[in-house]
Design an enzyme around this catalytic site. Structure first.
Site, PDB file in Angstrom:
ATOM      1  N   GLY A  78      38.103  15.992  11.725  1.00 24.12           N
ATOM      2  CA  GLY A  78      37.718  14.735  11.078  1.00 24.12           C
ATOM      3  C   GLY A  78      38.635  13.602  11.475  1.00 24.12           C
ATOM      4  O   GLY A  78      39.761  13.820  11.927  1.00 24.12           O
ATOM      5  N   LYS A 132      44.054  22.773   4.790  1.00 22.58           N
ATOM      6  CA  LYS A 132      44.897  22.438   5.947  1.00 22.58           C
ATOM      7  C   LYS A 132      46.016  21.537   5.470  1.00 22.58           C
ATOM      8  O   LYS A 132      45.771  20.533   4.794  1.00 22.58           O
ATOM      9  CB  LYS A 132      44.034  21.739   7.001  1.00 22.58           C
ATOM     10  CG  LYS A 132      44.794  21.074   8.129  1.00 22.58           C
ATOM     11  CD  LYS A 132      43.847  20.704   9.243  1.00 22.58           C
ATOM     12  CE  LYS A 132      44.107  19.323   9.771  1.00 22.58           C
ATOM     13  NZ  LYS A 132      43.149  18.943  10.834  1.00 22.58           N
ATOM     14  N   GLU A 183      47.675  24.224  14.167  1.00 15.63           N
ATOM     15  CA  GLU A 183      46.973  23.224  14.966  1.00 15.63           C
ATOM     16  C   GLU A 183      47.956  22.313  15.682  1.00 15.63           C
ATOM     17  O   GLU A 183      48.877  21.775  15.058  1.00 15.63           O
ATOM     18  CB  GLU A 183      46.057  22.419  14.031  1.00 15.63           C
ATOM     19  CG  GLU A 183      45.194  21.381  14.730  1.00 15.63           C
ATOM     20  CD  GLU A 183      44.258  20.658  13.754  1.00 15.63           C
ATOM     21  OE1 GLU A 183      44.089  21.118  12.606  1.00 15.63           O
ATOM     22  OE2 GLU A 183      43.700  19.623  14.146  1.00 15.63           O
ATOM     23  N   ASP A 228      48.763  21.843  10.411  1.00 19.19           N
ATOM     24  CA  ASP A 228      48.542  20.932  11.540  1.00 19.19           C
ATOM     25  C   ASP A 228      49.808  20.114  11.755  1.00 19.19           C
ATOM     26  O   ASP A 228      50.242  19.387  10.858  1.00 19.19           O
ATOM     27  CB  ASP A 228      47.352  20.010  11.227  1.00 19.19           C
ATOM     28  CG  ASP A 228      46.972  19.102  12.398  1.00 19.19           C
ATOM     29  OD1 ASP A 228      47.631  19.167  13.461  1.00 19.19           O
ATOM     30  OD2 ASP A 228      45.998  18.326  12.247  1.00 19.19           O
ATOM     31  N   SER A 272      41.632  18.650   4.473  1.00 19.05           N
ATOM     32  CA  SER A 272      42.889  18.367   5.150  1.00 19.05           C
ATOM     33  C   SER A 272      43.741  17.511   4.227  1.00 19.05           C
ATOM     34  O   SER A 272      43.337  16.416   3.845  1.00 19.05           O
ATOM     35  CB  SER A 272      42.617  17.628   6.461  1.00 19.05           C
ATOM     36  OG  SER A 272      43.823  17.223   7.060  1.00 19.05           O
ATOM     37  N   ASP A 298      43.830  20.390  19.201  1.00 15.53           N
ATOM     38  CA  ASP A 298      43.115  19.183  18.760  1.00 15.53           C
ATOM     39  C   ASP A 298      43.346  18.106  19.830  1.00 15.53           C
ATOM     40  O   ASP A 298      42.552  17.979  20.779  1.00 15.53           O
ATOM     41  CB  ASP A 298      43.640  18.780  17.365  1.00 15.53           C
ATOM     42  CG  ASP A 298      43.097  17.458  16.835  1.00 15.53           C
ATOM     43  OD1 ASP A 298      42.354  16.780  17.554  1.00 15.53           O
ATOM     44  OD2 ASP A 298      43.427  17.077  15.687  1.00 15.53           O
ATOM     45  N   LYS A 321      36.299  17.235  17.930  1.00 16.15           N
ATOM     46  CA  LYS A 321      36.010  15.939  17.299  1.00 16.15           C
ATOM     47  C   LYS A 321      35.132  15.172  18.269  1.00 16.15           C
ATOM     48  O   LYS A 321      35.496  15.013  19.446  1.00 16.15           O
ATOM     49  CB  LYS A 321      37.297  15.148  17.047  1.00 16.15           C
ATOM     50  CG  LYS A 321      38.194  15.744  15.975  1.00 16.15           C
ATOM     51  CD  LYS A 321      39.377  14.839  15.673  1.00 16.15           C
ATOM     52  CE  LYS A 321      40.321  15.541  14.703  1.00 16.15           C
ATOM     53  NZ  LYS A 321      41.514  14.730  14.419  1.00 16.15           N
ATOM     54  N   LYS A 360      49.557  19.337   6.507  1.00 13.97           N
ATOM     55  CA  LYS A 360      50.259  18.690   7.609  1.00 13.97           C
ATOM     56  C   LYS A 360      51.723  19.105   7.542  1.00 13.97           C
ATOM     57  O   LYS A 360      52.334  19.084   6.463  1.00 13.97           O
ATOM     58  CB  LYS A 360      50.135  17.173   7.482  1.00 13.97           C
ATOM     59  CG  LYS A 360      48.701  16.668   7.612  1.00 13.97           C
ATOM     60  CD  LYS A 360      48.215  16.748   9.047  1.00 13.97           C
ATOM     61  CE  LYS A 360      46.842  16.115   9.195  1.00 13.97           C
ATOM     62  NZ  LYS A 360      46.366  16.138  10.587  1.00 13.97           N
TER      63      LYS A 360
HETATM   64  O1  OSB Z   1      44.867  15.769  13.262  1.00 12.45           O
HETATM   65  O2  OSB Z   1      43.024  16.331  12.415  1.00 12.45           O
HETATM   66  C1  OSB Z   1      43.921  15.494  12.557  1.00 12.45           C
HETATM   67  C2  OSB Z   1      43.311  12.518  10.244  1.00 12.45           C
HETATM   68  C3  OSB Z   1      43.684  11.479  11.072  1.00 12.45           C
HETATM   69  C4  OSB Z   1      44.130  11.769  12.338  1.00 12.45           C
HETATM   70  C5  OSB Z   1      44.219  13.080  12.781  1.00 12.45           C
HETATM   71  C6  OSB Z   1      43.848  14.129  11.952  1.00 12.45           C
HETATM   72  C7  OSB Z   1      43.401  13.829  10.657  1.00 12.45           C
HETATM   73  C8  OSB Z   1      43.061  14.849   9.681  1.00 12.45           C
HETATM   74  C9  OSB Z   1      42.110  14.461   8.572  1.00 12.45           C
HETATM   75  O3  OSB Z   1      43.565  15.942   9.650  1.00 12.45           O
HETATM   76  C10 OSB Z   1      40.716  14.887   8.823  1.00 12.45           C
HETATM   77  C11 OSB Z   1      39.752  14.276   7.825  1.00 12.45           C
HETATM   78  O4  OSB Z   1      39.854  14.579   6.639  1.00 12.45           O
HETATM   79  O5  OSB Z   1      38.893  13.487   8.251  1.00 12.45           O
HETATM   80 MG    MG Z   2      44.669  17.699  14.023  1.00 10.49          MG
END
Ligand code: OSB
Ligand code: MG
Length: 370
Positions: A292, A163, A215, A190, A137, A240, A264, A165
């Site tokens: 994560g 992934k 996402e 995401d 991510s 999520d 999660k 953002k």
């Molecule tokens: O939306 O999945 C998410 C990190 C912090 C808060 C929300 C998210 C995330 C990530 C990173 O996308 C996931 C990771 O690498 O642990």
């Molecule tokens: Mg997410």
């Protein structure tokens, strides 16, 4: 009977290798609690709190985790007999919400239970896979050029999907450029709830980029508008933030709000609930993957164990330790080898605390005798 003798709460303060930016803000640090549950025979189970310092992903924070654990949850464990880790969910049910706080203690008890039986946590959960596929991510970067360089670097490491953002203003053009640079890479986006149904036309344009999924495009507490959006999009929606429980997942599936669920452990209140959501998704042919929370090694180890369940058919966000931390608190660290993590075969989570490293990050320890 799982007889607890002592619970230690280790408070850690850690700095990320690289700040992580999402549509809701930038994270530089992670403060967290490592929960150590010790039984009468000195088996030791470990769990990790995953909330952030600010309540921008869910309402929980590091401070609310501490409050709920020390003022309520530990007392509930003292006052109730515990035969199996699945009991923890019911024992904690008088306390509403606060799922990350609950999951951290429950995770430690799952690890302890597997160690008492002398089996890997993955096996105790019903997992089968000897190795798991992982993706990466990538947070919002300053420029698209920089993002493309970062993607190149991560793909060289072998990650199985990328992934990205997105947020308003950093979506259509950004994805167009990235797709041009990587025509065949499995890519997903995401939004962390940055859009509404007013953005329908924009969201429809994203279908052109052949994304694996989008996402959480809409509100963190919505499943109705997501169902409307999913009927309009050929790209699968992955939920999520909107899924906190088996019941949330059941309703979202019934409404057609998503085709994929990111599980999660912290967000859904623990491994027992995560497994129930997994089983539901398996029955309904909904793909799942493990999300994560920028975890340290203990939380990461729990994610690995969960991901061995059969419906985790898509690569998760569980990247290697070195992606996040100068030094992780476990030994060995989590290594990603050609896009896979080999699941440890030792009892419990299968990784040991690296106490030298752990001490460097520790700012406080609280002990609770049973
Ligand atoms: O939306 O999945 C998410 C990190 C912090 C808060 C929300 C998210 C995330 C990530 C990173 O996308 C996931 C990771 O690498 O642990
Ligand atoms: Mg997410």
């Amino acid at each position: 009977m799982i007889s607890i003798d002592t619970i230690n709460l280790h408070k850690l303060s850690m700095t990320l290798n690289h700040p992580f930016t999402t549509s809701f803000g930038t994270l530089h640090h992670k403060d967290l609690f490592i929960i150590e549950v010790i039984d009468k025979k000195d088996h030791r189970g470990y769990g990790e709190t995953v909330a952030f310092l600010t309540p921008w992903y869910t309402e929980e924070t590091v401070q609310t985790n501490e409050h709920i654990i020390t003022d309520f949850l530990i007392d509930l464990l003292r006052d109730n007999p515990l035969n199996h880790p699945d009991d923890v969910h019911d024992i904690f049910s008088p306390i509403k919400g606060n799922r990350m706080a609950k999951a951290s203690l429950e995770g430690a008890i799952w690890d302890l239970y597997a160690k008492q039986l002398g089996i890997p946590l993955a096996k105790a959960l019903g997992g089968v896979a000897p190795k798991i596929d992982v993706g990466i991510s990538i947070g919002i970067q300053t420029t698209t050029t920089q993002l493309i360089e970062t993607i190149h670097r991560q793909l060289e490491q072998g990650y199985k999907r990328v992934k990205l953002k997105i947020k308003p203003g950093l979506d259509v053009e950004l994805l167009r450029e990235v797709r041009q640079a990587f025509p065949d890479t499995p890519i997903m986006a995401d939004a962390n709830s940055a859009y509404t149904l007013h953005d329908m036309d924009l969201l429809k344009q994203l279908v052109d980029f052949n994304l694996m999924m989008i996402e959480q495009p809409l509100a963190h507490d919505d499943i109705i508008d997501h169902a409307k959006l999913q009927t309009e999009l050929n790209t699968p929606i992955c939920l999520d933030e909107s899924i906190h429980s088996y019941e949330d997942a059941r309703k979202a599936i019934e409404l057609g709000s998503c085709k994929v669920i990111n599980i999660k452990i912290g967000r859904v209140g623990g491994l027992t609930e995560a497994k129930k959501i997994h089983d539901l998704c398996l029955r309904h042919d909904i793909a799942v993957w493990c999300g994560g929370m920028l975890e340290a090694g203990i939380g990461r180890a729990h994610n690995i164990a969960l991901t061995t369940l059969p419906q985790f058919i898509l690569p998760g966000d569980t990247a290697g330790s070195s992606h996040y931390w100068q030094q992780d608190i476990i030994t060995p660290e989590v290594i990603v080898d050609d896009g896979v993590i080999h699941v440890p075969e030792k009892p419990g989570i299968g990784y040991d605390i690296n106490w030298d490293v752990m001490k460097q990050y520790t700012v406080d320890v609280k002990k609770f005798k049973f």
